[in-house]
Write a protein that holds these residues in place. Structure first.
Motif, PDB file in Angstrom:
ATOM      1  N   ILE A 154       0.845  -1.197   0.000  1.00 20.98           N
ATOM      2  CA  ILE A 154       0.000   0.000   0.000  1.00 20.98           C
ATOM      3  C   ILE A 154       0.882   1.250   0.000  1.00 20.98           C
ATOM      4  O   ILE A 154       0.586   2.251  -0.638  1.00 20.98           O
ATOM      5  N   GLN A 155       1.994   1.148   0.728  1.00 24.73           N
ATOM      6  CA  GLN A 155       2.916   2.286   0.806  1.00 24.73           C
ATOM      7  C   GLN A 155       3.907   2.350  -0.371  1.00 24.73           C
ATOM      8  O   GLN A 155       4.930   3.018  -0.288  1.00 24.73           O
ATOM      9  N   HIS A 156       3.626   1.593  -1.418  1.00 25.60           N
ATOM     10  CA  HIS A 156       4.479   1.570  -2.619  1.00 25.60           C
ATOM     11  C   HIS A 156       5.875   1.032  -2.369  1.00 25.60           C
ATOM     12  O   HIS A 156       6.834   1.488  -2.963  1.00 25.60           O
ATOM     13  N   VAL A 157       5.980   0.101  -1.460  1.00 26.05           N
ATOM     14  CA  VAL A 157       7.261  -0.570  -1.277  1.00 26.05           C
ATOM     15  C   VAL A 157       7.185  -1.892  -2.035  1.00 26.05           C
ATOM     16  O   VAL A 157       6.291  -2.698  -1.789  1.00 26.05           O
ATOM     17  N   GLN A 158       8.066  -2.071  -2.992  1.00 22.10           N
ATOM     18  CA  GLN A 158       8.096  -3.333  -3.738  1.00 22.10           C
ATOM     19  C   GLN A 158       8.585  -4.429  -2.798  1.00 22.10           C
ATOM     20  O   GLN A 158       9.625  -4.280  -2.169  1.00 22.10           O
ATOM     21  N   THR A 159       7.809  -5.500  -2.698  1.00 17.19           N
ATOM     22  CA  THR A 159       8.156  -6.552  -1.755  1.00 17.19           C
ATOM     23  C   THR A 159       8.336  -7.875  -2.482  1.00 17.19           C
ATOM     24  O   THR A 159       7.524  -8.255  -3.320  1.00 17.19           O
ATOM     25  N   GLU A 160       9.386  -8.537  -2.110  1.00 25.23           N
ATOM     26  CA  GLU A 160       9.648  -9.837  -2.732  1.00 25.23           C
ATOM     27  C   GLU A 160      10.054 -10.802  -1.627  1.00 25.23           C
ATOM     28  O   GLU A 160      10.954 -10.500  -0.837  1.00 25.23           O
ATOM     29  N   VAL A 161       9.357 -11.933  -1.567  1.00 27.12           N
ATOM     30  CA  VAL A 161       9.711 -12.938  -0.560  1.00 27.12           C
ATOM     31  C   VAL A 161      10.796 -13.829  -1.149  1.00 27.12           C
ATOM     32  O   VAL A 161      10.660 -14.331  -2.257  1.00 27.12           O
ATOM     33  N   ILE A 162      11.858 -13.978  -0.394  1.00 18.95           N
ATOM     34  CA  ILE A 162      12.951 -14.816  -0.885  1.00 18.95           C
ATOM     35  C   ILE A 162      12.811 -16.210  -0.304  1.00 18.95           C
ATOM     36  O   ILE A 162      12.802 -16.388   0.916  1.00 18.95           O
TER      37      ILE A 162
END
Lengths: 329, 216
Positions: free
Chosen positions: A320-328
């Motif tokens: 929502i806060q425009h942080v690109q998130t990627e689970v490793i």
């Protein structure tokens, strides 16, 4: 300005068929500083050489300002080449000619009057700050100075396009920066479109407004540099960015997340809000802040030891806060 | 002794210098063609290259003394006679052209491909690349190669005595060998050694001057 459609180059090497370019399509617009990055053998050198026909593509279409470059022959091809400057990793200056004569070389090819050549060469020597080296031979110059001569020579005919083939790969970091600054200035002041071939991420980050990632002769991703770096869509791009920035995952408990903060999200206390809201611990493992095209791009590698359900809501809150998130994994 | 040595030396210098001029005239273009028609070069022509290379090798397989006799009809056609100093120049040139072409070929091949690529990218036509890039860039090697060729011609010219070509070699055979004149034999050997040294030293000097200039 440069429109490349489905360009393919195949050649035979040791009885095997090698696809140097495999259906490359690119649109390079006037004024772009267009970076083409890839590992060695990815085909970037072939690609840039197809633009001025130092290499012949096997098939495809390549137009510059509406001119079909691949159909040009003889005098027409030579004339088109005069409008496309090129600089090289090894500078390729003539050791038998002075700096002045090296820069005058493309002008002499056109048999311009001597007075006109002198004015233009002196103008260029000033632009690249080498007026004190006019009558010196290339052997006496440092790598950075040689590349500046290369740039002056490439600009002699007022080209609209400058092809840069690993132009800084033979230079130290400090000289690289000077050359990149000069190229940027040339782009901004003279409006010369740059096509920049490199294997160095730093060159793309500091110079190029657009980038294409080339792998095994294919463009795996292309677009605005900041966009591609902050939100890489392809595995190859991620791989390219990851190998140059963050550590790989050692075995351990907890979920590892790769967070990318750009424009808006970089300046807000997002992580501490999430910690308070979800009542979790976040362990920061690694972090970098890069500047790409004068925009900050932050990356954090964090570990969160929590349930799958909480993790999901954390990711949702981050995005929502425009942080690109990627689970490793 | 001087009345023998001086004319012989002049004859040798005459033969060698005229032969050198014609060798350069034909050998330089041939050597350049051998390079630029090779694979991946300016004007790639594999078949022409193979044919030229074959002819050059063939000409180089013949020992000079045999070639000299073999080309007598051609010599007669060109100079109107098959004996004498001028007649000797024809086989000298024919023998030296393929040798010099190979020397030129290897010198021009040394020119960095990147420099040729840069000139091509600037829109230079092949003739401009040959004249303004290939030859100037290879000049020091070309000078040294020319020196070797001139020394070779000097050696060949000694054999030209057998067809009445005159010169130092002729003198050595007629007086030194047939008449057992040791003094003449000794003098001609010293003369040849001095000539070779002079030619080589001048070649080295010119080549190093060119390189020295480029370090300015």
């Amino acid at each position: 300005m440069i429109s490349i459609q489905n360009l393919t180059k195949v050649y035979q090497k040791g009885g095997q068929t090698v696809k140097a370019l495999d259906g490359v399509s690119l649109e390079i617009e006037a004024g772009d500083r267009y970076g083409i990055i890839g590992l060695s053998g990815a085909g970037k050198s072939s690609l840039v050489r197809c633009i001025n026909r130092l290499e012949e593509p096997t098939s495809g279409d390549l137009q510059i300002d509406g001119t079909d470059i691949l159909r040009l022959e003889g005098a027409a091809l030579r004339q088109a080449r005069q409008g496309i400057g090129m600089i090289f990793q090894n500078f390729n200056l003539l050791s038998s000619k002075t700096i002045y004569e090296n820069i005058a070389f493309p002008l002499r090819l056109q048999k311009l009057p001597e007075a006109q050549i002198r004015v233009r060469v002196n103008e260029l020597l000033e632009k690249v700050e080498l007026t004190d080296k006019t009558n010196v031979y290339p052997i006496n110059l440092s790598g950075g100075q040689k590349q500046r001569v290369g740039i002056a020579r490439a600009l002699a005919n007022h080209p609209k396009i400058l092809l840069c083939d690993e132009a800084t790969s033979a230079l130290d970091p400090k000289t690289t920066k000077q050359i990149l600054d000069l190229l940027k200035r040339i782009n901004e002041e003279l409006g010369v479109t740059l096509v920049v071939i490199t294997h160095e991420m730093e060159v793309i980050k500091s110079l190029c407004n657009k980038v294409a990632i080339l792998e095994s002769g294919k463009v795996v991703e292309s677009g605005e540099t900041l966009q591609v770096f902050s939100n890489p869509a392809s595995v190859e791009t991620k791989h390219f960015i990851d190998t140059t920035s963050l550590p790989s995952r050692p075995s351990g408990a907890g979920h590892w997340l790769n967070l990318t903060f750009s424009k808006g999200s970089a300046k807000m206390p997002i992580l501490s809000q999430i910690i308070r809201k979800h009542d979790i611990d976040i362990n920061i493992l690694a972090g970098t802040i890069e500047t790409i095209q004068n925009e900050p791009l932050g990356r954090l590698l964090v570990e969160i030891d929590t349930t799958e359900a909480t993790l999901k809501s954390v990711i949702a809150a981050l995005e929502i806060q425009h942080v690109q998130t990627e689970v490793i994994a | 002794m001087m009345h023998l040595l001086l004319p012989a030396t002049l004859e040798t210098l005459y033969m060698v210098s005229i032969a050198t001029v014609f060798t350069l005239l034909f050998g330089l273009p041939l050597g350049i063609v051998l390079v630029i028609t090779s694979k991946g070069h300016l004007l790639e022509r594999p078949k022409l290259n193979a044919v030229l290379s074959y002819v050059v090798n063939m000409a180089r397989s013949l020992p000079f003394i045999i070639l000299m006799i073999f080309v007598i009809p051609f010599t007669r056609l060109i100079v109107g006679s098959s004996i004498g100093t001028n007649a000797a120049i024809v086989p000298l040139v024919i023998a030296a052209i393929p040798f010099y072409a190979r020397v030129v070929e290897s010198a021009i091949h040394e020119v960095d491909g990147g420099v040729i690529e840069a000139a091509t990218a600037m829109g230079a036509r092949p003739s401009a690349i040959i004249r303004q890039v290939l030859i100037p860039e290879a000049l020091p090697s070309l000078v040294l190669g020319t020196t070797i060729t001139i020394i070779n011609l000097l050696g060949y010219s000694a054999m030209a005595g057998t067809i009445g070509g005159g010169g130092i070699g002729d003198l050595a055979i007629r007086y030194g060998y047939h008449r057992f004149n040791t003094e003449i034999m000794f003098a001609t050997i010293v003369l040849l050694i001095v000539l070779v040294q002079l030619i080589q030293a001048s070649g080295n000097l010119i080549a190093s001057q060119i390189l020295k200039n480029r370090r300015r």
